[in-house]
Write a protein that holds these residues in place. Structure first.
Motif, PDB file in Angstrom:
ATOM      1  N   ILE A  42       0.863  -1.181   0.000  1.00  0.00           N
ATOM      2  CA  ILE A  42       0.000   0.000   0.000  1.00  0.00           C
ATOM      3  C   ILE A  42       0.896   1.226   0.000  1.00  0.00           C
ATOM      4  O   ILE A  42       1.460   1.611   1.026  1.00  0.00           O
ATOM      5  CB  ILE A  42      -0.941  -0.015   1.218  1.00  0.00           C
ATOM      6  CG1 ILE A  42      -1.839  -1.256   1.168  1.00  0.00           C
ATOM      7  CG2 ILE A  42      -1.785   1.251   1.261  1.00  0.00           C
ATOM      8  CD1 ILE A  42      -2.708  -1.432   2.386  1.00  0.00           C
ATOM      9  N   SER A  43       1.048   1.800  -1.178  1.00  0.00           N
ATOM     10  CA  SER A  43       1.943   2.940  -1.374  1.00  0.00           C
ATOM     11  C   SER A  43       1.428   3.725  -2.570  1.00  0.00           C
ATOM     12  O   SER A  43       0.749   3.162  -3.450  1.00  0.00           O
ATOM     13  CB  SER A  43       3.376   2.448  -1.619  1.00  0.00           C
ATOM     14  OG  SER A  43       4.239   3.516  -1.925  1.00  0.00           O
ATOM     15  N   GLY A  44       1.753   5.004  -2.625  1.00  0.00           N
ATOM     16  CA  GLY A  44       1.250   5.859  -3.691  1.00  0.00           C
ATOM     17  C   GLY A  44       1.571   5.373  -5.084  1.00  0.00           C
ATOM     18  O   GLY A  44       0.800   5.614  -6.031  1.00  0.00           O
ATOM     19  N   ILE A  45       2.683   4.663  -5.250  1.00  0.00           N
ATOM     20  CA  ILE A  45       3.090   4.200  -6.564  1.00  0.00           C
ATOM     21  C   ILE A  45       2.085   3.198  -7.143  1.00  0.00           C
ATOM     22  O   ILE A  45       2.007   3.012  -8.360  1.00  0.00           O
ATOM     23  CB  ILE A  45       4.508   3.588  -6.498  1.00  0.00           C
ATOM     24  CG1 ILE A  45       5.125   3.494  -7.901  1.00  0.00           C
ATOM     25  CG2 ILE A  45       4.490   2.231  -5.825  1.00  0.00           C
ATOM     26  CD1 ILE A  45       6.590   3.078  -7.895  1.00  0.00           C
ATOM     27  N   PHE A  46       1.282   2.571  -6.281  1.00  0.00           N
ATOM     28  CA  PHE A  46       0.307   1.568  -6.735  1.00  0.00           C
ATOM     29  C   PHE A  46      -0.984   2.189  -7.269  1.00  0.00           C
ATOM     30  O   PHE A  46      -1.860   1.465  -7.750  1.00  0.00           O
ATOM     31  CB  PHE A  46      -0.027   0.606  -5.592  1.00  0.00           C
ATOM     32  CG  PHE A  46       1.018  -0.439  -5.350  1.00  0.00           C
ATOM     33  CD1 PHE A  46       0.829  -1.742  -5.764  1.00  0.00           C
ATOM     34  CD2 PHE A  46       2.211  -0.123  -4.704  1.00  0.00           C
ATOM     35  CE1 PHE A  46       1.798  -2.706  -5.552  1.00  0.00           C
ATOM     36  CE2 PHE A  46       3.184  -1.078  -4.488  1.00  0.00           C
ATOM     37  CZ  PHE A  46       2.980  -2.382  -4.918  1.00  0.00           C
ATOM     38  N   TYR A 273       1.640  12.411  -4.666  1.00  0.00           N
ATOM     39  CA  TYR A 273       1.373  12.465  -6.110  1.00  0.00           C
ATOM     40  C   TYR A 273       2.591  13.028  -6.853  1.00  0.00           C
ATOM     41  O   TYR A 273       3.021  12.472  -7.873  1.00  0.00           O
ATOM     42  CB  TYR A 273       0.147  13.326  -6.387  1.00  0.00           C
ATOM     43  CG  TYR A 273      -0.158  13.455  -7.864  1.00  0.00           C
ATOM     44  CD1 TYR A 273      -0.870  12.467  -8.540  1.00  0.00           C
ATOM     45  CD2 TYR A 273       0.290  14.556  -8.594  1.00  0.00           C
ATOM     46  CE1 TYR A 273      -1.130  12.564  -9.893  1.00  0.00           C
ATOM     47  CE2 TYR A 273       0.041  14.673  -9.950  1.00  0.00           C
ATOM     48  CZ  TYR A 273      -0.669  13.674 -10.596  1.00  0.00           C
ATOM     49  OH  TYR A 273      -0.915  13.780 -11.950  1.00  0.00           O
ATOM     50  N   ALA A 274       3.156  14.111  -6.351  1.00  0.00           N
ATOM     51  CA  ALA A 274       4.308  14.727  -7.003  1.00  0.00           C
ATOM     52  C   ALA A 274       5.498  13.783  -7.041  1.00  0.00           C
ATOM     53  O   ALA A 274       6.213  13.696  -8.050  1.00  0.00           O
ATOM     54  CB  ALA A 274       4.684  16.024  -6.286  1.00  0.00           C
ATOM     55  N   ASP A 275       5.718  13.040  -5.958  1.00  0.00           N
ATOM     56  CA  ASP A 275       6.843  12.107  -5.902  1.00  0.00           C
ATOM     57  C   ASP A 275       6.681  10.951  -6.875  1.00  0.00           C
ATOM     58  O   ASP A 275       7.668  10.350  -7.315  1.00  0.00           O
ATOM     59  CB  ASP A 275       6.991  11.545  -4.480  1.00  0.00           C
ATOM     60  CG  ASP A 275       7.659  12.534  -3.537  1.00  0.00           C
ATOM     61  OD1 ASP A 275       8.254  13.514  -4.022  1.00  0.00           O
ATOM     62  OD2 ASP A 275       7.579  12.329  -2.314  1.00  0.00           O
ATOM     63  N   ASN A 276       5.437  10.613  -7.192  1.00  0.00           N
ATOM     64  CA  ASN A 276       5.183   9.440  -8.039  1.00  0.00           C
ATOM     65  C   ASN A 276       4.808   9.772  -9.474  1.00  0.00           C
ATOM     66  O   ASN A 276       4.768   8.874 -10.317  1.00  0.00           O
ATOM     67  CB  ASN A 276       4.065   8.592  -7.420  1.00  0.00           C
ATOM     68  CG  ASN A 276       4.534   7.794  -6.218  1.00  0.00           C
ATOM     69  OD1 ASN A 276       5.184   6.770  -6.356  1.00  0.00           O
ATOM     70  ND2 ASN A 276       4.218   8.280  -5.025  1.00  0.00           N
ATOM     71  N   LYS A 277       4.548  11.023  -9.767  1.00  0.00           N
ATOM     72  CA  LYS A 277       4.036  11.375 -11.092  1.00  0.00           C
ATOM     73  C   LYS A 277       4.961  10.952 -12.215  1.00  0.00           C
ATOM     74  O   LYS A 277       4.515  10.512 -13.281  1.00  0.00           O
ATOM     75  CB  LYS A 277       3.772  12.882 -11.173  1.00  0.00           C
ATOM     76  CG  LYS A 277       3.143  13.295 -12.500  1.00  0.00           C
ATOM     77  CD  LYS A 277       2.871  14.783 -12.572  1.00  0.00           C
ATOM     78  CE  LYS A 277       2.251  15.159 -13.909  1.00  0.00           C
ATOM     79  NZ  LYS A 277       2.004  16.612 -14.025  1.00  0.00           N
ATOM     80  N   GLU A 278       6.276  11.061 -12.002  1.00  0.00           N
ATOM     81  CA  GLU A 278       7.223  10.778 -13.083  1.00  0.00           C
ATOM     82  C   GLU A 278       7.844   9.383 -13.012  1.00  0.00           C
ATOM     83  O   GLU A 278       8.692   9.050 -13.840  1.00  0.00           O
ATOM     84  CB  GLU A 278       8.335  11.834 -13.074  1.00  0.00           C
ATOM     85  CG  GLU A 278       7.845  13.266 -13.225  1.00  0.00           C
ATOM     86  CD  GLU A 278       7.043  13.494 -14.496  1.00  0.00           C
ATOM     87  OE1 GLU A 278       7.354  12.848 -15.519  1.00  0.00           O
ATOM     88  OE2 GLU A 278       6.101  14.310 -14.464  1.00  0.00           O
ATOM     89  N   VAL A 279       7.441   8.559 -12.050  1.00  0.00           N
ATOM     90  CA  VAL A 279       8.089   7.251 -11.935  1.00  0.00           C
ATOM     91  C   VAL A 279       7.409   6.184 -12.782  1.00  0.00           C
ATOM     92  O   VAL A 279       7.994   5.143 -13.061  1.00  0.00           O
ATOM     93  CB  VAL A 279       8.161   6.761 -10.465  1.00  0.00           C
ATOM     94  CG1 VAL A 279       8.842   7.783  -9.587  1.00  0.00           C
ATOM     95  CG2 VAL A 279       6.786   6.416  -9.924  1.00  0.00           C
ATOM     96  N   HIS A 280       6.165   6.428 -13.217  1.00  0.00           N
ATOM     97  CA  HIS A 280       5.457   5.421 -14.002  1.00  0.00           C
ATOM     98  C   HIS A 280       5.845   5.507 -15.476  1.00  0.00           C
ATOM     99  O   HIS A 280       6.033   6.586 -16.023  1.00  0.00           O
ATOM    100  CB  HIS A 280       3.947   5.593 -13.852  1.00  0.00           C
ATOM    101  CG  HIS A 280       3.462   5.400 -12.455  1.00  0.00           C
ATOM    102  ND1 HIS A 280       3.045   6.446 -11.651  1.00  0.00           N
ATOM    103  CD2 HIS A 280       3.345   4.280 -11.702  1.00  0.00           C
ATOM    104  CE1 HIS A 280       2.690   5.974 -10.471  1.00  0.00           C
ATOM    105  NE2 HIS A 280       2.868   4.667 -10.469  1.00  0.00           N
TER     106      HIS A 280
END
Length: 318
Positions: A42-46, A273-280
């Motif tokens: 359970i983490s924002g990246i999911f 959201y900002a931390d994960n926006k560019e990782v996908h």
């Protein structure tokens, strides 16, 4: 250095009964359109896979999907090998280890080829080198957090487990709680748990964002892709659309993220959201170079990893 070998049968025996009771709840759709999938943390990246469920993207692609949470990739991999689920959304390392052990598995998509996982420490520790002999929390010993710990300490000429003991906490909130209670001196964390850690006075001293690593993948059985390629493609398309919505619709993404992470603080949600926006990855295509990063680490403890060809772990037909 400890490898990622897991006794999948033993782990599965402890957890599959509960998992299967959950997976059996939905039984009305035609079997040929139904899939069972699990996410392992359970983490924002999911968020993209949660979007695919809540926004009915599977149904849009004529798939009836049962999505459940199975904490820890190794447990989910056991269920996948046993045929009790069809897809896993989680870290790549247990899949790679399973393939090295002869399991009928494959990496069908890289939802992310990097990670926001970082190393946080308690007050009094200023450098990564200061953790030699100290204890670090990871979610599971076969997980993205454990892999990133190995990468981190290798950069400072130390070995995880040998020089820096790792303990598994069970999840990101539990890792933060372990630091708070003084049971560990550091933890590998991802948003939004990182913000909770910072609020408690813990400091980030290493960031894994620059490491090429398939931290979040779509995995299935190789035989599933061979025998049900159309269904696999529709699942792939559903998640890919979830990635697109995450990248382009901040408010919708944060609303769904809040539901699954149980975080209501808007500032934390915005930061996550900002931390994960560019990782996908927009196209989700698996890469041989991403697999190689895992094989390089596993080679220290598994001779099969050194001789393995990265392309044997991926399918690029979807």
């Amino acid at each position: 250095m400890m490898g990622f070998h897991v006794d999948f049968r033993a782990v599965a025996g402890r957890f599959l009964l509960v998992t299967l009771s959950i997976l059996s709840l939905h039984s009305s759709a035609p079997a040929q359109n139904r899939i069972r999938a699990a996410y392992s943390s359970i983490s924002g990246i999911f968020t993209p896979v949660w979007i695919a469920t809540d926004e009915r993207l599977y149904q849009k692609n004529q798939i009836d999907a049962d999505l459940v949470y199975i904490g820890g990739s190794s447990v989910a991999v056991s269920a996948l090998i046993a045929g009790e689920i069809d897809f896993i959304y989680g870290g790549a390392d247990p899949i790679v280890s399973g393939i090295l052990g002869g399991a009928d598995l494959t990496l069908a998509g890289f939802i992310s080829n990097t990670t926001p996982i970082s190393l946080y420490v308690v007050p009094g520790i200023a450098r990564v080198e200061d953790l030699k002999g100290k204890t670090v929390a990871v979610t599971r010993l076969a997980s993205s957090t454990a892999y990133m710990a190995k990468v981190c300490f290798a950069q400072y000429n130390m070995e995880a487990v040998k020089d820096v003991p790792l303990i598994q906490s069970g999840g990101y909130p539990e890792s933060v709680a372990a630091m708070q209670a003084g049971r560990v001196q550091a933890a590998m964390l991802a948003p939004p748990a990182t913000y909770r850690a910072e609020a408690l006075g813990f400091k980030r001293i290493w960031n894994g964002a620059g490491v090429e690593y398939p931290s979040f993948v779509l995995a299935t059985r190789r035989s599933f892709v061979r025998d049900s390629s159309d269904k696999a493609q529709r699942v792939f398309n559903s998640v890919a659309e979830g990635v697109h919505i995450f990248r382009t619709d901040k408010e919708r993404a944060m609303r769904i993220m809040a539901k699954y992470t149980k975080v209501s603080d808007r500032k934390i949600l915005e930061n996550t959201y900002a931390d994960n926006k560019e990782v996908h990855s927009p196209n989700m295509r698996p890469t041989a170079s991403g697999v190689k990063t895992i094989l390089d680490i596993l080679a220290a403890s598994n001779p099969k990893a050194e001789a393995a060809k990265p392309k044997q772990f991926i399918v690029v037909s979807l």
